[in-house]
Write a protein that holds these residues in place. Structure first.
Motif, PDB file in Angstrom:
ATOM      1  N   ASP A 569      20.408  71.443   6.900  1.00  0.00           N
ATOM      2  CA  ASP A 569      20.324  72.286   8.145  1.00  0.00           C
ATOM      3  C   ASP A 569      21.190  71.922   9.101  1.00  0.00           C
ATOM      4  OD1 ASP A 569      18.346  73.728   6.701  1.00  0.00           O
ATOM      5  OD2 ASP A 569      16.845  73.562   8.229  1.00  0.00           O
ATOM      6  N   ARG A 570      21.434  70.789   9.210  1.00  0.00           N
ATOM      7  CA  ARG A 570      21.875  69.765  10.308  1.00  0.00           C
ATOM      8  C   ARG A 570      23.487  70.301  10.253  1.00  0.00           C
ATOM      9  NH1 ARG A 570      21.504  66.405  15.010  1.00  0.00           N
ATOM     10  NH2 ARG A 570      19.105  66.433  15.147  1.00  0.00           N
ATOM     11  N   LEU A 571      24.202  70.665   9.101  1.00  0.00           N
ATOM     12  CA  LEU A 571      25.458  70.772   8.957  1.00  0.00           C
ATOM     13  C   LEU A 571      25.930  72.083   9.849  1.00  0.00           C
ATOM     14  CD1 LEU A 571      25.968  70.255   4.851  1.00  0.00           C
ATOM     15  CD2 LEU A 571      26.460  68.622   6.929  1.00  0.00           C
ATOM     16  N   SER A 572      25.197  72.970   9.675  1.00  0.00           N
ATOM     17  CA  SER A 572      25.459  74.184  10.516  1.00  0.00           C
ATOM     18  C   SER A 572      24.906  74.143  11.927  1.00  0.00           C
ATOM     19  CB  SER A 572      24.824  75.622   9.920  1.00  0.00           C
ATOM     20  OG  SER A 572      23.207  75.240   9.701  1.00  0.00           O
ATOM     21  N   ILE A 573      23.706  73.332  12.120  1.00  0.00           N
ATOM     22  CA  ILE A 573      23.386  72.992  13.642  1.00  0.00           C
ATOM     23  C   ILE A 573      24.467  72.557  14.240  1.00  0.00           C
ATOM     24  CG2 ILE A 573      21.634  71.724  14.876  1.00  0.00           C
ATOM     25  CD1 ILE A 573      19.347  72.616  12.862  1.00  0.00           C
ATOM     26  N   LEU A 659      28.582  78.062   6.607  1.00  0.00           N
ATOM     27  CA  LEU A 659      28.025  79.039   6.842  1.00  0.00           C
ATOM     28  C   LEU A 659      28.412  80.321   5.897  1.00  0.00           C
ATOM     29  CD1 LEU A 659      28.459  79.258  10.704  1.00  0.00           C
ATOM     30  CD2 LEU A 659      26.717  78.180   9.602  1.00  0.00           C
ATOM     31  N   HIS A 660      27.459  81.212   5.932  1.00  0.00           N
ATOM     32  CA  HIS A 660      27.674  82.595   5.098  1.00  0.00           C
ATOM     33  C   HIS A 660      27.456  82.289   3.662  1.00  0.00           C
ATOM     34  CE1 HIS A 660      28.676  83.853   9.043  1.00  0.00           C
ATOM     35  NE2 HIS A 660      29.821  83.091   9.141  1.00  0.00           N
ATOM     36  N   GLY A 661      26.528  81.534   3.346  1.00  0.00           N
ATOM     37  CA  GLY A 661      26.349  81.433   1.721  1.00  0.00           C
ATOM     38  C   GLY A 661      27.661  80.331   1.269  1.00  0.00           C
ATOM     39  N   SER A 662      28.134  79.774   1.949  1.00  0.00           N
ATOM     40  CA  SER A 662      29.236  78.845   1.356  1.00  0.00           C
ATOM     41  C   SER A 662      28.669  77.755   0.487  1.00  0.00           C
ATOM     42  CB  SER A 662      30.095  78.387   2.635  1.00  0.00           C
ATOM     43  OG  SER A 662      30.573  77.094   2.017  1.00  0.00           O
TER      44      SER A 662
END
Ligand code: DGJ
Length: 751
Positions: A569-573, A659-662
């Motif tokens: 989760d942190r990658l996108s946060i 993001l976006h399902g990557s």
């Protein structure tokens, strides 16, 4: 230097001076001589009444038109010094329904004379008049700052607009100060710092950041259409929900690092608003400042009110370039230790390990374990003070709990120091639990409306920092803590939003000033604490990232972006955070697995690599670690120390978005000195055996030679040991990553 010689030098350096007034050119010379780069300048052409501000790669131009309005002319990529701009000419009305006031893009506008878009200033005068028409009066230029004074057509309401340019990044800081010289009080109902204008275009894309507790920093994108997008907070604080940052791209560039982008952020930690409004002919106005909802500020004769700062810039290197400019600007111009903020130490925090259950023996054990893996700062989180055994009690009573710390904090602090670490502590000074000595003594100190409920959240109420006695108490109690203990770091937390924002101790017509005075007092307390304790660093925390903005960042050294510590989760946060704020302030902890948020299981190596993309912290319960975990942690902490300057203060390139399902994510950082580049790569979940995509690095010197090595993970065996920057950027690197939640770190060193 005599004047003739001075002029000759100026004309040589700035050919444009030949066509400018002498005074303006001297200012141009002075501004350049004193700024970090010779390329910053502010000048005014008295023939055309045009102001031109140049800094970094940006030109910002506006003029005084024949009606005395401040009319925006140009904001974008820097143009030649020899280019001159014609005088501003007010636009014609659009039929009888849209007067010229509305079609003419203006820098700052009062609500009056028939204006239907978002005004910067709205005032109600004691006689009921609410019409305000501001015109240019005068200006002064001093160094990198321009002040323009405006005044109402009949009333002695003065507004000073301040423009300050950062020579290195071209980011402008704007604010407006309203002064009452009318001899009577009046009420300000809407007060913004500035209007930024963009020319008519049907292909603007707006980006902004939204979130919630444990789910902050989501990047939103939408096309602008005629109408208004209003971003803001009414929570009393900056808020998890929307952050006071925006970016507007022209067109829809498919790449992070291409295209024209205008971006900006407010420096305000209370209720705020940014409105992005596209008018009927496609022009865009961006206004920002105090949130007008429930706003009311009684300005007495002789008093003035300054708006928050509204910062904005332009990049022609896409949204990636915009972030890099923001990061540089924050590191050099916003952070209290700027222009050379220290690197963040590797930190251990006790919260996820011990919760409220802290005592000397337990903390000392954690400290020994933390020191053994190379941690540099040990932080004791919540639970050490008053009757704080749960979140039901103790806030407000900032002295060590005598059962947990019978001899005070000194024995623990000494122990931490003897292990070679500095000591930090958690506080939440703006709050009080009803179950506390402070509340029992001063129930009137909280925000409240008399005879109405006092809504608790996390069993706590908000102290009204706007009150001078509360401000004095909060300052005193933290000053005392820092004066009597050898503390190097304060984690300043803030764990709820406002409710019932009443201030019954002042006259009713001044109660709403709480929105301004609370925040200004918070800043004053932090400023004074820093002045009295210059060796103490502060972390800005609000249940994660609930209060992150350029206002509080002027007084704090680092930020806790989210309570969500799951490494995936942190990658996108973390990536969302970096659209607006530098990784140099972003604290990222390695915590336990399964993670408490979503029970996801990940390897310690993956958790470390995710947390190494900012300021590395460790928040895991070290008592549960195996010898193998300690060995892995020792290796990762040592690795981090070799790349942290690059990560914290380098240039960030987002190569593959999470993001976006990557299935993948890759971020690259290039050191300011150009000598080191590092890239973090993540595979979320391998599908059908697809190889990890090629990584094409960016921001390298094409003709320099760089040696390659994997710090963690594997590259294909045919990767050369060294090659040119051009090779790494065009041929790239292929990593060998397989499985779920895998990560790698590669390093390039310039020879
Ligand atoms: C919220 C913070 O975000 C956490 O890191 C921790 O400090 C808790 N508060 C303590 O109450």
């Amino acid at each position: 230097m005599n004047l003739a010689l001075q002029l000759k030098t100026l004309y040589r350096k700035f050919p444009v001076c030949k066509s400018l007034a002498l005074a303006a050119c001297l200012v141009l010379g002075t501004a350049s001589a004193h700024s970090q780069s010779p390329s910053a300048a502010i000048h005014y052409n008295p023939q055309t009444h045009v102001f031109r501000i140049d800094g970094g790669d940006v030109s910002y131009v506006f003029g005084v038109n024949a009606k005395g309005q401040l009319q925006s002319i140009y904001w974008g990529q820097r143009v030649a010094a020899t280019d001159s701009f014609p005088a501003a000419q007010a636009r014609p009305p659009w039929a009888s329904f849209e007067p010229s006031t509305d079609t003419t893009p203006q820098e700052y506008i009062g609500w009056g004379g028939g204006f239907y878009y978002v005004p910067d200033l709205k005032i109600t005068f004691p006689n009921g008049n609410r019409d305000l028409v501001l015109k240019y009066v005068s200006h002064t230029i001093h160094g990198d700052t321009l002040d323009v004074v405006m005044k109402d057509i009949s009333l002695a309401v003065y507004v000073t607009l301040e423009y300050q340019i950062d020579p290195a990044t071209g980011i402008l800081r704007r604010s407006a100060t309203v002064e009452n010289k009318t001899g009577q009080p009046f009420t300000i109902e809407q007060d913004f710092a500035a209007t930024w204008n963009l020319p008519a275009n049907n292909h603007y894309q707006l980006r902004y950041l939204t979130g919630r507790w444990a789910g902050e920093w989501n990047l939103q994108k939408e096309a602008l259409h005629p109408g208004k997008v209003v971003l803001g907070s009414r929570t009393g604080t900056t808020s998890h929900h929307i952050n006071p940052w925006f970016a507007i791209e022209r067109g829809n560039p498919g790449d992070q690092d291409t295209g024209a982008v205008w971006f900006g952020a407010l420096g305000w930690s209370g209720n705020w608003q940014i409105a992005i409004e596209q008018d009927q002919i496609g022009q865009v106005r961006i206004t920002g400042g105090f949130n007008p909802f429930d706003f009311g500020y009684l300005l007495k004769p002789g008093q003035s009110l300054r708006s928050p700062y509204f910062y904005a810039g332009f990049s022609h290197h896409g949204i990636g370039g915009a972030s890099r400019l923001m990061h540089r600007f924050e590191l050099t111009r916003i952070l209290p230790e700027g222009p050379h903020p220290k690197l963040r130490p590797v930190l251990y925090d006790s919260w996820e390990a011990t919760g409220f259950n802290v005592d000397v023996a337990g903390q000392e054990k954690l400290a020994e374990e933390a020191a053994s893996i190379g941690v540099e700062r040990f932080v004791m989180d919540d639970g050490w003070f008053g009757e704080r055994d749960t979140d039901h009690a103790g806030l407000g009573d900032w002295w060590p709990n005598p059962k947990k710390f019978p001899h005070g904090l000194k024995p623990l602090i000494d122990k931490v120091h003897s292990l070679g670490m500095s000591f930090g502590i958690w506080v939440e000074p703006e709050m009080v639990n009803p179950d506390s000595q402070l509340y029992r003594k001063h129930p009137d100190w909280v925000l409240n409306f008399p005879n109405r409920p006092r809504s608790e959240a996390r069993n706590q109420l908000v102290l009204n920092l706007a009150r001078p006695d509360v401000k004095a108490y909060v300052f005193h109690v933290i000053d005392h803590l820092l004066s009597t203990n050898d503390i190097s770091f304060v984690k300043w937390d803030y764990n709820r939003n406002w409710a019932e924002p009443g201030w019954p101790a002042v006259p009713t017509d001044q109660e709403k000033e709480v929105y301004v005075k609370y925040i200004r007092n918070l800043y004053a307390i932090l400023r004074e604490l820093r002045a009295r304790h210059p060796n103490v660093e502060f972390e800005d925390c609000s249940g994660g990232g609930g209060r992150v903005d350029l206002g509080i960042m002027r007084y704090t050294d680092e930020v806790w972006p989210s309570d969500n510590t799951d490494p995936f989760d942190r990658l996108s946060i973390q990536q969302g955070f970096t659209y607006a704020y530098t990784p140099g302030v972003m604290m990222d902890w390695v915590t336990g697995s399964p993670n408490w948020v979503n029970h996801r299981v990940t390897s310690l190596q993956y958790r470390f690599l995710s947390s190494m993309e900012g300021s590395l912290g460790i928040g895991a319960n070290l008592n549960k670690w195996t010898p193998q975990d300690f060995a892995t942690a020792r290796k990762m902490v040592a690795q981090y120390k070799t790349v942290r300057a690059t990560v914290q203060q380098g240039a960030l390139y987002r190569l593959i978005s999470p993001l976006h399902g990557s299935e993948y994510a890759v971020n690259e950082y290039v050191n300011q000195n150009g000598k080191q580049a590092v890239a973090f790569a993540y595979l979320h979940s391998s599908q059908k055996g697809w190889p990890f995509p090629h990584i094409y690095l960016r921001g390298l010197d094409p003709s320099a030679t760089y040696t390659f090595r994997m710090l963690d993970g594997k590259a294909y065996a045919n990767t050369p040991a060294s090659a040119s920057g051009a090779y790494w950027m065009h041929v790239g690197v292929q990593l060998y990553l397989r499985g779920d939640f895998q990560a790698a770190l590669l390093e390039l060193d310039r020879q």
